[in-house]
Design a protein around this motif. Structure first.
Motif, PDB file in Angstrom:
ATOM      1  N   LYS B 153       0.843  -1.188   0.000  1.00 21.19           N
ATOM      2  CA  LYS B 153       0.000   0.000   0.000  1.00 21.19           C
ATOM      3  C   LYS B 153       0.879   1.239   0.000  1.00 21.19           C
ATOM      4  N   ASN B 159      -4.245  14.302  -6.079  1.00 20.35           N
ATOM      5  CA  ASN B 159      -4.146  15.384  -7.054  1.00 20.35           C
ATOM      6  C   ASN B 159      -2.839  16.154  -6.984  1.00 20.35           C
ATOM      7  N   GLU B 163       1.123  11.918  -6.702  1.00 20.28           N
ATOM      8  CA  GLU B 163       0.147  10.901  -7.083  1.00 20.28           C
ATOM      9  C   GLU B 163       0.371  10.466  -8.530  1.00 20.28           C
ATOM     10  N   ARG B 167       1.391   6.711  -9.846  1.00 20.11           N
ATOM     11  CA  ARG B 167       0.554   5.913 -10.747  1.00 20.11           C
ATOM     12  C   ARG B 167       1.349   5.458 -11.977  1.00 20.11           C
ATOM     13  N   GLU B 174      -0.761  -0.737  -4.462  1.00 21.06           N
ATOM     14  CA  GLU B 174      -2.127  -0.271  -4.232  1.00 21.06           C
ATOM     15  C   GLU B 174      -2.038   1.166  -3.740  1.00 21.06           C
ATOM     16  N   ILE B 175      -2.473   2.097  -4.589  1.00 21.35           N
ATOM     17  CA  ILE B 175      -2.270   3.508  -4.272  1.00 21.35           C
ATOM     18  C   ILE B 175      -3.487   4.074  -3.545  1.00 21.35           C
ATOM     19  N   VAL B 176      -3.229   4.645  -2.379  1.00 18.57           N
ATOM     20  CA  VAL B 176      -4.305   5.227  -1.576  1.00 18.57           C
ATOM     21  C   VAL B 176      -4.054   6.734  -1.464  1.00 18.57           C
ATOM     22  N   ALA B 177      -5.045   7.525  -1.877  1.00 18.85           N
ATOM     23  CA  ALA B 177      -4.879   8.979  -1.877  1.00 18.85           C
ATOM     24  C   ALA B 177      -5.505   9.587  -0.629  1.00 18.85           C
ATOM     25  N   PHE B 178      -4.799  10.518  -0.009  1.00 20.58           N
ATOM     26  CA  PHE B 178      -5.289  11.218   1.175  1.00 20.58           C
ATOM     27  C   PHE B 178      -5.399  12.710   0.847  1.00 20.58           C
ATOM     28  N   PRO B 179      -6.296  13.412   1.577  1.00 22.71           N
ATOM     29  CA  PRO B 179      -6.501  14.819   1.226  1.00 22.71           C
ATOM     30  C   PRO B 179      -5.274  15.689   1.450  1.00 22.71           C
ATOM     31  N   GLU B 183      -3.146  13.838   6.896  1.00 22.98           N
ATOM     32  CA  GLU B 183      -3.675  12.468   7.009  1.00 22.98           C
ATOM     33  C   GLU B 183      -2.650  11.454   6.518  1.00 22.98           C
ATOM     34  N   PRO B 186      -0.154  10.374   9.485  1.00 25.21           N
ATOM     35  CA  PRO B 186      -0.827   9.416  10.380  1.00 25.21           C
ATOM     36  C   PRO B 186      -1.074   8.071   9.701  1.00 25.21           C
ATOM     37  N   ALA B 187      -1.293   8.076   8.388  1.00 22.39           N
ATOM     38  CA  ALA B 187      -1.580   6.829   7.683  1.00 22.39           C
ATOM     39  C   ALA B 187      -0.376   5.892   7.718  1.00 22.39           C
ATOM     40  N   GLY B 191       0.221   2.416  10.099  1.00 21.58           N
ATOM     41  CA  GLY B 191       0.408   1.202   9.316  1.00 21.58           C
ATOM     42  C   GLY B 191      -0.661   0.981   8.273  1.00 21.58           C
ATOM     43  N   ASN B 192      -1.513   1.995   8.015  1.00 21.21           N
ATOM     44  CA  ASN B 192      -2.519   1.864   6.962  1.00 21.21           C
ATOM     45  C   ASN B 192      -1.871   1.797   5.585  1.00 21.21           C
TER      46      ASN B 192
END
Lengths: 261, 262
Positions: B153, B159, B163, B167, B174-179, B183, B186-187, B191-192
């Motif tokens: 992850k 944006n 990012e 990509r 597995e790409i997870v976007a945070f604002p 965030e 902390p992610a 360990g998220n």
């Protein structure tokens, strides 16, 4: 002039002023600038079909999960709050007060980040799962109060009659009180549902994979990529397309219920 | 009584609508900065929109906005003989140019990557910063490079250049976007996500207590620019003049070193 004529004339003038004001607003607006910034057809076309296959779909799925979960949890909490056993009442009251008092955004943040850091436990389903768990927990608190009010609104004679027929307390609740309570609370429950549809937009704080995006996150991403605000307008339209038929449906259901009484 | 109430409501509406149009008429001619020759939202002031915080480009310290972008626009405003006013705005409004179109600001300084789409919507001054990307991993992680991200992850800020770089260059992750970075960090702490791809200066800030380390740095060929209204060409060239001067007199390097040296 007769007083009635004068009244009609006066009213006509008021209408005229209203129309003139409306026309003035319409003429004064810079429609070209508005079209360019918020209604760019090409940008809107680019959003399709992903906005439907991903964003609208996820918004609906998230809402259904959060509402179903919230309904079950809310029912449990409402029954606890009406329980003759004091510790259950205390626990339900504490829970409801806590999660009604916290903004949903912060609860989502807590489940996505604070809980894993503190307990080394991650809710299933990744970021979306953590966010949904938080939404269920928050909506459960609101729905609990709605259901409790509904149960208390059912005339006590109904339960008494059921009991005198020899029904047990649990069966009375399930077959007599709850069906009537849910009929009473259909409008406020619809409210909860509509609020929940919009609250799924808060899930972005937990982090989103491309295929997990709901309407608002999708729109914000597209705005940033296309350098145009049209996707936000499009998302607004999509929310209305979801909520308006839904509320119409509930209104119909309500009329049906009224007749059934 | 109901009739009267309705009349009152109509009158109220009409007056409200009229006064609205009156306002609408006023701001159309947003005060000409006649003295300088460029249109400013508020005369004598350079109004700057920024999505704050984004350390070290813009953040608040001791009740004031500071950071690389903020110090640069401070110098630019001073060079143009203008007061500086900074407005915190959401990045959607900034990236789409809506805050400019709505007349909220004269200039956007918010670590904005210059992209062809954005160049169509807004006018950009010359690039002022080349964005280096970097991969942040927990100390002792077995992720040593972007090639080790297969099935892992990877957290990014939605944006951003980070990012798009992720990509393109980490297709197996597995790409997870945070604002925002608020965030994102902390992610990885919780360990998220297993790693974070983010602007180098932002990630450097997270290596200080030794729990995290930068595994790799990447060139992206992309740079940040200050965005302005496309039609405000005088302001754009004036800002460009100021940027050149800041580079020539060493002030740019001074500010750069303050925020980007390890």
């Amino acid at each position: 002039m007769k007083p009635s004529t004068r009244r009609r004339l006066f009213r006509g003038v008021l209408y005229a002023v209203f129309v003139i004001a409306l026309v003035a607003v319409v003429l004064a607006a810079d429609w070209e600038a508005i079209r360019e910034n918020f209604f760019d057809a090409e940008v809107a076309r680019e959003a399709f079909p992903t906005i439907i296959t991903v964003a609208v779909k996820n918004t609906i799925i998230y809402t259904v999960i959060a509402f179903a979960g919230g309904l079950l949890l809310g029912l449990l909490l409402a029954l606890m709050k009406l329980s003759p056993v004091a510790p259950y009442r205390w626990a339900a009251t504490a829970y409801i007060e806590l999660f009604r008092g916290l903004p949903a955004l912060l609860v989502i943040f807590g489940f996505a980040f604070a809980v894993p850091i503190a307990f080394d436990w991650r809710p299933p389903g990744g970021s979306a799962g953590a966010g949904l768990l938080a939404l269920i927990i928050v909506s459960g608190a609101y729905i609990a109060e709605t259901i409790r009010a509904g149960i208390q609104a059912v005339p006590s004679g109904q339960a008494e009659a059921a009991r005198s027929l020899g029904m047990g307390p649990a069966w009375t609740m399930i077959s007599v009180t709850l069906p009537q309570a849910f009929r009473i609370i259909t409008p406020p429950l619809t409210n909860e549902l509509v609020i929940l549809i919009k609250d799924t937009s808060l899930l972005f704080i937990a982090g989103m994979a491309l295929q997990d995006r709901e309407l608002t996150t999708f729109a914000r991403d597209s705005v940033s990529q296309t350098a145009n605000a049209t996707p936000l307008v499009l998302a607004a339209l999509m929310y209305l397309i979801i909520t308006l038929p839904l509320t119409q449906l509930v209104a119909k259901l309500e009329r049906h219920n009224q007749r059934g009484r | 009584m109901p009739y009267k109430a309705r009349t009152a409501a109509f009158t109220f509406l009409a007056i409200g609508a009229l006064s609205l149009t009156a306002c609408g008429g006023d701001d159309a001619g947003a005060s000409d900065g006649a003295a300088n020759g460029f249109n400013l939202v508020s005369e004598g002031t350079l109004t700057v929109c920024s999505d704050i915080p984004y350390v070290p480009f813009e953040y608040e310290e001791n009740g004031e906005y500071t950071g690389f972008d903020m110090e640069l626009v401070k110098e630019i405003a001073a060079g143009l003989d203008l007061e500086l006013a900074v407005q915190d705005a959401g990045f959607e409004g900034i990236a789409s140019g809506t805050v400019l179109a709505a007349g909220q600001c004269d200039l956007e300084a918010s670590a904005i990557t210059i992209t062809p789409e954005r160049e169509e919507a807004m006018g950009f001054a010359d690039p002022y910063y080349d964005s280096l990307q970097s991969l942040l991993v927990p100390a002792g992680s077995d992720i040593k490079s972007i090639d080790d991200l297969e099935g892992k992850k990877l957290g990014v800020q939605g944006n951003t250049t980070g990012e798009s770089y992720a990509r393109e260059n980490a297709p197996g992750a597995e790409i997870v976007a945070f604002p925002s970075d608020g965030e994102l960090f902390p992610a990885i702490q919780s360990g998220n996500v297993d790693a974070v791809l983010q602007d180098l200066p932002v990630n450097i800030g997270h290596t200080e207590d030794g729990d995290f380390t930068i595994a790799e740095e990447y060139e992206t060929d992309e740079s940040y620019g200050f965005a302005m209204d496309k039609d405000n060409t005088e302001l754009i060239s004036a800002v460009n003049e100021q940027l050149t001067e800041l580079r020539d007199n060493g002030k740019y390097q001074e500010i750069y070193d303050k925020y980007f040296t390890e």
